[in-house]
Design an enzyme around this catalytic site. Structure first.
Site, PDB file in Angstrom:
ATOM      1  CB  SER A   1      -1.010   0.023   1.241  1.00 33.66           C
ATOM      2  OG  SER A   1      -0.183  -0.201   2.256  1.00 33.66           O
TER       3      SER A   1
ATOM      4  CG  HIS B   1     -42.646  21.256 -10.947  1.00 37.49           C
ATOM      5  ND1 HIS B   1     -42.967  19.919 -10.807  1.00 37.49           N
ATOM      6  CD2 HIS B   1     -43.466  21.824  -9.924  1.00 37.49           C
ATOM      7  CE1 HIS B   1     -43.823  19.743  -9.661  1.00 37.49           C
ATOM      8  NE2 HIS B   1     -43.988  21.012  -9.166  1.00 37.49           N
TER       9      HIS B   1
ATOM     10  CB  SER C   1     -15.150  25.388 -28.234  1.00 40.48           C
ATOM     11  OG  SER C   1     -15.116  24.412 -29.429  1.00 40.48           O
TER      12      SER C   1
ATOM     13  CE1 TYR D   1      -6.105  -3.892   8.647  1.00 40.75           C
ATOM     14  CE2 TYR D   1      -5.330  -5.876   8.088  1.00 40.75           C
ATOM     15  CZ  TYR D   1      -5.669  -4.560   7.783  1.00 40.75           C
ATOM     16  OH  TYR D   1      -5.013  -4.239   6.429  1.00 40.75           O
TER      17      TYR D   1
END
Ligand code: ARG
Length: 471
Positions: free
Chosen positions: A23, A156, A277, A317
Site C-alpha cells: 500500500s 419544476h 472550444s 482487522y
C-alpha cells in the site's frame, strides 16, 4: 533486504504478490501522521517504564531524522516494505540502529494504521469546514450586492414566484451551514484514539493509552480493542458528509451552467473560470461548474465502495480494510479542489440584474398574489385560484401578461378587482409581501444575512481553535 515479519517464512514473497499487496504507493500520504503517532507511542513507553529513557531518546532522535528525510523529499519508499508503517520503521532502524526495533513494542500495525487515519482525517475535516466557511462568505458578499435584485423563483424548473437573488444565494449558505455542523459533529467521533488495541485484543505490556491520547490531543480512547482496529465508521461518515457537500456544490453548479446559458443569461462567470472550444471560437464554457458536478460521481463512488468493502467483514482487522485509503484520499483531494475554486468563482461572477428583472416582468410568477388579493377581499382561496387560472389562460390566449390587462378585463373575471391590483402585481411588491421569517421579503433576507454572518464568524473561530488542536 529482509521483511520485518520474515522470521516465519522459508521462501521469498512472490514479486507480483509483493506489488499487489503493498500500500506504500498511496499510504505514504500518512507519513507525517505515522511519525507523529510513533513519537507519542515511544514517549508513553518511556513513561510507563517499558523502555529506558536512553532507548526513548535514541528512538525519538531517529524518528525525527526520518521525519526530516521525508519532509525534504529524500525518502526512498520501498514496495518490498509494504506500507508506510514498515517503511518508516525500516528507515528508523537504519538511522538509530537495532534499538529502533523496540518502537513497535506493545503496538500492532492494526492499531497504528487506524491511529494514522484518525490523525489525518481530523485535520482534513477542520480544513474543509474552513473552506466551506470561505465559500459561505463569498455567497454572502454576492447576496449583499443583490439585496434588491429580483429573479424568477422556480419549481419544476417552471417560473413560480419572484424572489430576491440574495434569497436564492442564501439558500446555499444554509446548506453549507448544515454541512459545516455535520463535520463539526463528526470531529468528536474522529478524535478518539485506537492505539493500544494491539492487533485486536490489547497488549501484555502495561501501556497507558490515556497518556498517549493526551499527547496526541485525542479526547478519549476506544472502549473496545476489537472495535478500535475494525472501525472505519469515521471514514464512512466523512465520505457521507463529503458526498452531501458535493451534492450541494453540484446543485449550485447546475444552476450556474443554466444561468450562464444564452437562454437564461442571468450570470456571467469570469473568464478565469471558463474555457474555450477548440473548434467553435464563440464558445465560453462553464467547465469548472461542469467538472465539479461530474466529480460528485466519484465521491459518491468512494462512499459506496467503502460501505461495500466493510459489509460482512468479520472482526477484527482484515486486509480488505487497506482499501479504505485511496477513496478517502481521493475524496479529500476532489472536495478540497472543488472548494478552492468555488469561492473565487462565486466572488467574480457577474450578475445581470436587468436581465433578471426583465425575466420576472414577462411571466405569470405574480399569479399567486392576485389569488391572495382576492382572498383578502373575502373570496375563498380555492375559488380565487380558479378565477386566476381562467385569467391566466385568457392572457396566454391573447398574448398578454397580467399587468397588461385593463381593469375592465380584470373585472370580467371578478368584480372584486380594483385599481390596487396593479400595485399588488409588481414583482417588487410580490417579493415584499412575503415578509415571514425565512421568506424572501427584503427585511427577512437582511436579517438572514446578519444571522449567517454570526454563524460564519463562529465557524471561523472554531476552525482556528481546532486547526491548532489537530496539528
Ligand atoms: N497497510 C495496512 C493497511 O493499510 C496496514 C495494516 C496491516 N496489518 C496487517 N495485519 N497486515 O491496512
Amino acid at each position: 533486504m529482509s521483511k520485518l515479519w520474515g522470521g516465519r517464512f522459508t521462501k521469498k514473497t512472490d514479486q507480483l504478490v509483493e506489488e499487489y499487496t503493498a500500500s506504500i504507493l498511496f499510504d505514504k500520504e500518512l507519513a507525517e501522521e505515522d511519525i507523529q503517532g510513533s513519537l507519542a507511542h515511544v514517549k508513553m513507553l518511556g513513561k510507563s517504564a517499558i523502555l529506558s529513557a536512553d532507548d526513548v531518546e535514541k528512538i525519538t532522535d531517529g524518528l525525527l531524522k526520518v521525519q526530516g528525510i521525508i519532509r525534504r523529499g529524500e525518502m526512498e519508499f520501498n514496495i518490498g516494505d509494504e506500507d508506510i508503517h514498515m517503511n518508516v520503521e525500516k528507515a528508523l532502524i537504519d538511522e538509530a540502529g537495532p534499538v529502533g526495533g523496540k518502537l513497535h513494542t506493545g503496538r500492532s500495525r492494526n492499531d497504528q494504521v487506524a491511529t494514522d487515519m484518525h490523525l489525518y482525517l481530523r485535520k482534513r475535516v477542520v480544513e474543509i469546514a474552513g473552506m466551506l466557511q470561505k465559500l459561505q462568505a463569498a455567497l454572502i458578499t454576492q447576496a449583499k450586492a443583490n439585496e434588491e435584485t429580483i429573479i424568477p423563483g422556480y419549481t419544476h424548473l417552471q417560473r413560480a414566484q419572484p424572489i430576491l437573488f440574495a434569497h436564492h444565494l442564501m439558500a446555499y449558505v444554509s446548506m453549507f451551514q448544515r454541512d459545516i455542523e455535520r463535520l463539526q459533529d463528526s470531529y468528536k467521533r474522529i478524535n478518539v484514539l485506537p492505539l493500544g488495541a494491539g492487533a485486536l485484543a490489547g497488549t501484555t505490556f502495561p501501556i497507558d493509552r490515556h497518556y498517549t491520547a493526551e499527547l496526541l490531543g485525542f479526547d478519549g480512547v476506544y472502549e473496545n480493542s476489537l472495535d478500535a482496529v475494525s472501525d472505519r465508521d469515521f471514514i464512512l461518515e466523512f465520505l457521507s458528509n463529503s458526498s452531501m457537500i458535493m451534492m450541494h456544490l453540484s446543485r449550485m453548479c447546475e444552476e450556474f451552467v443554466l444561468w450562464s446559458s444564452t437562454e437564461f443569461h442571468f450570470i456571467e462567470l469570469d473568464d478565469a473560470f471558463c474555457t474555450g472550444s477548440s473548434i467553435m471560437p464563440q464558445k465560453k464554457n462553464p467547465d469548472v461548474a461542469e467538472l465539479v458536478r461530474g466529480k460528485t460521481g466519484r465521491v459518491y463512488g468512494n462512499l459506496v465502495g467503502l460501505l461495500t468493502v466493510l459489509k460482512a467483514l468479520p472482526l477484527a482487522y482484515n486486509k480488505d480494510m487497506q482499501e479504505d485509503k485511496e477513496g478517502m484520499f481521493d475524496t479529500v483531494k476532489t472536495l478540497q479542489g472543488a472548494l478552492l475554486l468555488f469561492a473565487p468563482m462565486v466572488e467574480t461572477m457577474k450578475v445581470n440584474k436587468d436581465r433578471m428583472r426583465q425575466a420576472v416582468s414577462q411571466d405569470f410568477s405574480n399569479a399567486t398574489d392576485i389569488a391572495d388579493y382576492l382572498v383578502t377581499k373575502g373570496l375563498p382561496f380555492r375559488q380565487a385560484h380558479e378565477v386566476i387560472g381562467k385569467t391566466v389562460l385568457y392572457c396566454i390566449q391573447n398574448g398578454k401578461y397580467l399587468l397588461d390587462l385593463t381593469l375592465e378585463e380584470f373585472k370580467g373575471f371578478s368584480t372584486l378587482f380594483d385599481e390596487k391590483i396593479y400595485e399588488v402585481l409588481q414583482p417588487e411588491q410580490v417579493v415584499a409581501a412575503r415578509n415571514v421569517y425565512g421568506g424572501t421579503a427584503q427585511p427577512q433576507v437582511k436579517a438572514a444575512i446578519a444571522r449567517a454572518e454570526e454563524a460564519t464568524a463562529r465557524t471561523a473561530a472554531w476552525v482556528e481553535e481546532y486547526l491548532a488542536k489537530s496539528k
